[in-house]
Design a protein around this motif. Structure first.
Motif, PDB file in Angstrom:
ATOM      1  N   ARG A 337       0.384  -1.587   0.071  1.00 30.10           N
ATOM      2  CA  ARG A 337       0.253   0.568  -0.048  1.00 30.10           C
ATOM      3  C   ARG A 337       1.038   1.214  -0.366  1.00 30.10           C
ATOM      4  N   THR A 338       1.647   1.244   0.962  1.00 29.81           N
ATOM      5  CA  THR A 338       2.576   2.263   0.647  1.00 29.81           C
ATOM      6  C   THR A 338       3.747   2.653  -0.417  1.00 29.81           C
ATOM      7  N   VAL A 339       3.771   1.773  -1.513  1.00 31.13           N
ATOM      8  CA  VAL A 339       4.872   2.022  -2.284  1.00 31.13           C
ATOM      9  C   VAL A 339       4.017   2.659  -3.100  1.00 31.13           C
ATOM     10  N   PHE A 340       2.943   1.421  -3.776  1.00 29.07           N
ATOM     11  CA  PHE A 340       2.135   2.376  -5.082  1.00 29.07           C
ATOM     12  C   PHE A 340       2.435   3.268  -4.380  1.00 29.07           C
ATOM     13  N   ARG A 343       4.616   5.934  -6.124  1.00 30.78           N
ATOM     14  CA  ARG A 343       4.902   6.813  -7.933  1.00 30.78           C
ATOM     15  C   ARG A 343       3.524   6.173  -7.889  1.00 30.78           C
ATOM     16  N   PRO A 344       2.163   6.587  -7.991  1.00 34.88           N
ATOM     17  CA  PRO A 344       1.195   6.041  -8.314  1.00 34.88           C
ATOM     18  C   PRO A 344       1.237   5.960 -10.097  1.00 34.88           C
ATOM     19  N   GLU A 345       2.566   6.771 -10.919  1.00 36.27           N
ATOM     20  CA  GLU A 345       2.048   6.047 -12.066  1.00 36.27           C
ATOM     21  C   GLU A 345       3.444   5.127 -12.542  1.00 36.27           C
ATOM     22  N   ALA A 346       4.140   5.086 -11.577  1.00 36.82           N
ATOM     23  CA  ALA A 346       4.996   3.811 -12.026  1.00 36.82           C
ATOM     24  C   ALA A 346       4.444   2.837 -11.265  1.00 36.82           C
ATOM     25  N   ARG A 347       3.239   2.513 -10.608  1.00 37.54           N
ATOM     26  CA  ARG A 347       2.927   0.755  -9.831  1.00 37.54           C
ATOM     27  C   ARG A 347       3.449  -0.066  -9.908  1.00 37.54           C
ATOM     28  N   SER A 348       3.604  -0.194 -11.226  1.00 35.44           N
ATOM     29  CA  SER A 348       4.156  -1.462 -11.683  1.00 35.44           C
ATOM     30  C   SER A 348       5.572  -2.055 -11.736  1.00 35.44           C
ATOM     31  N   ARG A 349       6.407  -0.662 -12.182  1.00 36.09           N
ATOM     32  CA  ARG A 349       8.041  -0.731 -12.278  1.00 36.09           C
ATOM     33  C   ARG A 349       8.257  -0.869 -10.539  1.00 36.09           C
ATOM     34  N   ILE A 350       7.748  -0.156  -9.927  1.00 33.96           N
ATOM     35  CA  ILE A 350       7.782  -0.342  -8.354  1.00 33.96           C
ATOM     36  C   ILE A 350       7.509  -1.492  -7.624  1.00 33.96           C
ATOM     37  N   ASN A 351       6.456  -2.832  -8.372  1.00 37.54           N
ATOM     38  CA  ASN A 351       6.266  -2.992  -7.589  1.00 37.54           C
ATOM     39  C   ASN A 351       6.899  -4.676  -8.581  1.00 37.54           C
ATOM     40  N   THR A 352       7.980  -4.222  -9.415  1.00 36.13           N
ATOM     41  CA  THR A 352       9.084  -5.207 -10.448  1.00 36.13           C
ATOM     42  C   THR A 352      10.070  -5.193  -9.141  1.00 36.13           C
ATOM     43  N   ALA A 353      10.297  -3.885  -8.616  1.00 34.99           N
ATOM     44  CA  ALA A 353      11.656  -4.560  -7.484  1.00 34.99           C
ATOM     45  C   ALA A 353      11.300  -4.290  -6.353  1.00 34.99           C
TER      46      ALA A 353
END
Length: 415
Positions: A337-340, A343-353
């Motif tokens: 919830r926090t990392v999403f 950067r809302p526009e980069a959620r898939s990349r954040i989830n990758t990391a």
């Protein structure tokens, strides 16, 4: 053209307006997440059957798990970031259809090399689950995002834990191939349903694929809170796998002496712990994300006391399993919830990391568990698990990155 224009405005509407993710759609997404991630784990209880069917050694059959893990890592790195580059409904349904075809290939594989290649492909495509989770966060209203992520992610943990049980039962009915035939049908059905029910969610990243992959590293470098949560994810999933890696050895020996079917059922106790996820997400939505993580990590630590008693006491073992999985899930949901929100526009990349660190923790945990169990047995496993939980609590307590303006705006509590 009107439909295309409507699709282009969807991210703004989904971000601002409640109701984008109806309850039936949320349940469907959670089901798809669980079914997709289960594809990666079906093979694990079937290795002896595969070895017998193909007349190979158990060591050779064990390489199938390695193939699946390699495929999954490649998918995390190369496919999950595409959720920010491509229209997500088409991307997800295409991956599910492809997974169905590859699962059918697993079901008819004539030999070990073909099965290993097919399993790598199936695990690679199972990362569609990691595109669906940030998509659900995007479609949810901000005040319900934690609850939605909790429900959808509980599907992931349920799929992870139940896959081995379901696979074992299917193998008992008709050998190792049946579960992959069932998985092939499930993937196609879910693709059709998601195609009908998911809205169009166009890309949020306008640069090329190479720049997309490089930006994952940039995000990790730029967001200290992401690095913090990645570290916690590593430690928590390491502790989770420290429990489940040697579990079969404990239960198959004295005083339990259980058979494979009964051992497989113990994954269902972990599913009970996964049901804590929506409640943990709701607490995060109400501004108690930091407190929820603290309590969850403390529960993980306490669980190892019960698990230590579980060496000879069944009730204590079950209580420890439920507590560990509940604590793990409660913290994991609030990390996501926090990392999403960063950067809302980069959620898939954040989830990758985030999920890459998560996966590495699982590899480290299973490796350490194998070494420690051989050296010190179940008491050593409990000491190792408790040590990882203490380390996670220390990281959480001591490492305090400054909260960003974006995070504050998204309503993430300052822990």
């Amino acid at each position: 053209m009107a439909a295309e224009q409507q699709g282009r405005t969807m991210p703004v509407q989904a971000e601002a307006g409640p109701g984008r993710l109806s309850r039936p759609l949320m349940i469907l997404v959670a089901t798809a997440v669980g079914a997709a991630v289960a594809n990666r784990f079906y093979i694990e209880p079937l290795l002896s059957l595969v070895a017998h069917s193909f007349n190979v050694s158990t060591t050779a059959a064990g390489l199938l798990v390695t193939s699946a893990n390699v495929g999954y890592v490649i998918g995390l790195i190369l496919l999950v970031p595409l959720g920010d580059l491509l229209e997500r409904r088409r991307l997800i349904t295409t991956m599910l259809v492809a997974a169905g075809v590859v699962a059918a290939g697993c079901a008819v594989a004539p030999g070990l090399p073909v099965l290993a290649l097919a399993l790598a492909g199936l695990a690679l495509l199972s990362v569609s689950a990691q595109i669906l989770i940030p998509l659900a966060a995007t479609l949810a209203a901000p005040e319900q995002r934690g609850q939605v992520v909790g429900v959808v992610t509980s599907g992931l943990l349920i799929g992870t834990l139940a896959a081995r049980t379901v696979s074992g039962f299917a193998a008992g009915l008709a050998g190792f191939r049946l579960i992959f035939a069932v998985a092939a049908v499930a993937m196609i059905v879910l693709a059709v349903l998601l195609r009908r029910m998911l809205p169009l969610v166009p890309s949020t990243h306008q640069q090329g694929y190479g720049a997309l992959l490089k930006s994952v590293v940039t995000l990790v470098t730029a967001e200290p809170e992401l690095r913090r949560r990645m570290t916690l994810a590593f430690l928590q999933f390491a502790g989770f796998t420290v429990l489940w890696t040697p579990m079969a050895f404990l239960l198959s020996g004295p005083p339990y002496n259980y058979g494979a079917t009964i051992i497989g059922l113990f994954g269902l106790f972990g599913v009970a712990g996964a049901m804590a996820a929506p409640a943990a997400g709701r607490l995060g939505d109400r501004g108690h994300s930091g407190l929820t993580v603290t309590i969850s990590l403390a529960v993980m630590l306490l669980s190892w006391g019960a698990l230590a008693l579980g060496r000879s006491t069944l009730i204590a073992l079950i209580v420890g399993i439920v507590l560990l999985d509940a604590g793990f899930q409660g913290a994991h949901i609030n990390h996501q919830r926090t990392v999403f929100a960063l950067r809302p526009e980069a959620r898939s990349r954040i989830n990758t990391a985030y999920m890459f660190a998560f996966f590495l923790g699982g590899v480290a945990g299973s490796t350490l568990a194998a070494v420690v169990y051989n050296a010190s047995g179940w008491p050593g496993i409990c000491v190792l698990g408790a040590s990882l939980a203490i380390l996670a609590l220390l990281v959480w307590s001591v490492w305090k990155p400054r909260r960003s303006a974006v995070t504050a705006q998204e309503g993430v509590a300052n822990p």
